[in-house]
Design a protein around this motif. Structure first.
Motif, PDB file in Angstrom:
ATOM      1  N   MET A   1     118.493  45.320  63.307  1.00  0.00           N
ATOM      2  CA  MET A   1     118.470  43.882  63.144  1.00  0.00           C
ATOM      3  C   MET A   1     118.457  43.578  61.654  1.00  0.00           C
ATOM      4  SD  MET A   1     115.819  41.221  64.912  1.00  0.00           S
ATOM      5  CE  MET A   1     114.300  41.677  64.130  1.00  0.00           C
ATOM      6  N   PRO A   2     119.232  42.614  61.219  1.00  0.00           N
ATOM      7  CA  PRO A   2     119.242  42.257  59.810  1.00  0.00           C
ATOM      8  C   PRO A   2     117.880  41.726  59.373  1.00  0.00           C
ATOM      9  CG  PRO A   2     120.813  40.910  61.069  1.00  0.00           C
ATOM     10  CD  PRO A   2     120.110  41.816  62.017  1.00  0.00           C
ATOM     11  N   SER A   7     108.963  33.905  60.154  1.00  0.00           N
ATOM     12  CA  SER A   7     108.947  32.891  61.216  1.00  0.00           C
ATOM     13  C   SER A   7     109.784  33.355  62.403  1.00  0.00           C
ATOM     14  CB  SER A   7     109.443  31.539  60.711  1.00  0.00           C
ATOM     15  OG  SER A   7     110.816  31.588  60.368  1.00  0.00           O
ATOM     16  N   ALA A   8     110.903  34.015  62.125  1.00  0.00           N
ATOM     17  CA  ALA A   8     111.730  34.532  63.221  1.00  0.00           C
ATOM     18  C   ALA A   8     110.977  35.614  63.978  1.00  0.00           C
ATOM     19  CB  ALA A   8     113.057  35.064  62.686  1.00  0.00           C
ATOM     20  N   THR A   9     110.311  36.507  63.244  1.00  0.00           N
ATOM     21  CA  THR A   9     109.533  37.569  63.891  1.00  0.00           C
ATOM     22  C   THR A   9     108.395  36.980  64.705  1.00  0.00           C
ATOM     23  OG1 THR A   9     110.096  39.104  62.119  1.00  0.00           O
ATOM     24  CG2 THR A   9     108.217  39.677  63.477  1.00  0.00           C
ATOM     25  N   SER A 121     119.168  35.060  62.678  1.00  0.00           N
ATOM     26  CA  SER A 121     120.532  35.546  62.458  1.00  0.00           C
ATOM     27  C   SER A 121     121.393  35.168  63.663  1.00  0.00           C
ATOM     28  CB  SER A 121     120.522  37.068  62.297  1.00  0.00           C
ATOM     29  OG  SER A 121     120.192  37.685  63.526  1.00  0.00           O
ATOM     30  N   ALA A 122     122.694  35.253  63.478  1.00  0.00           N
ATOM     31  CA  ALA A 122     123.616  34.949  64.576  1.00  0.00           C
ATOM     32  C   ALA A 122     123.386  35.893  65.752  1.00  0.00           C
ATOM     33  CB  ALA A 122     125.061  35.040  64.087  1.00  0.00           C
ATOM     34  N   VAL A 127     121.119  36.573  71.472  1.00  0.00           N
ATOM     35  CA  VAL A 127     120.150  37.152  72.413  1.00  0.00           C
ATOM     36  C   VAL A 127     119.283  36.049  73.006  1.00  0.00           C
ATOM     37  CG1 VAL A 127     118.126  38.651  72.618  1.00  0.00           C
ATOM     38  CG2 VAL A 127     120.119  39.435  71.329  1.00  0.00           C
ATOM     39  N   LEU A 128     118.746  35.189  72.145  1.00  0.00           N
ATOM     40  CA  LEU A 128     117.855  34.133  72.627  1.00  0.00           C
ATOM     41  C   LEU A 128     118.594  33.126  73.500  1.00  0.00           C
ATOM     42  CD1 LEU A 128     115.497  33.465  69.587  1.00  0.00           C
ATOM     43  CD2 LEU A 128     115.291  35.139  71.432  1.00  0.00           C
TER      44      LEU A 128
END
Length: 150
Positions: A1-2, A7-9, A121-122, A127-128
């Motif tokens: 994963m890039p 916040s994303a984590t 990321s895109a 996935v989400l």
């Protein structure tokens, strides 16, 4: 994963907890469901939530962060599944459906919130969005089953 922002984590860890709680809630609902079709639906959704949790866990791990294990402050928002589990003993199929619908509404809301994070990321968004679509499909199915049982 890039490179993944904190916040994303955090959002991914939040969704891991939701997926784990959903898996447990659906598994519990399947144990109490009387209708074999409903029981099969609950088992299918439990498996699906388990797959979501596994996929999200792998993404968090790939980012170099320890994934949530289902406990902690983020899990407090999803105690709806615990409420569901404690209320199962005296429920019929209609009550189980309503409880699972409530849980999936919580999950849909959490996925929509996570997707608002500009740091995703895109690849993560894909996935989400897939998880969200499948959860919305499950929610629709449960709502249809609930409407036909009344």
């Amino acid at each position: 994963m890039p490179d993944t922002s904190s916040s994303a984590t955090e959002n991914l860890n939040h969704l891991i907890i939701i997926a784990n709680d959903g898996r447990l809630g659906y598994k519990e609902a399947a144990e109490y469901a009387e209708n074999p079709i409903l029981k099969a639906s609950f088992l299918r959704y439990a498996t699906e939530r388990s797959e979501f949790a596994g996929e999200l866990t792998a993404l968090v791990t790939a980012a170099g962060t320890a994934p949530e294990n289902g406990s902690g402050p983020l899990g407090a928002l999803h105690r709806v599944w615990i409420d569901i589990k404690t209320s199962f003993t005296a429920q019929n199929d209609a009550g189980l459906l309503e409880d699972c619908i409530r849980g999936d509404k919580t999950a849909v809301s959490a996925y929509k919130t996570a997707l608002e994070d500009a740091a995703l990321s895109a690849d993560l968004q894909l996935v989400l969005k897939r998880h969200l679509r499948l959860t919305e499909d499950a929610l629709f199915d449960l709502q249809q089953q609930s409407a036909s049982s009344h």
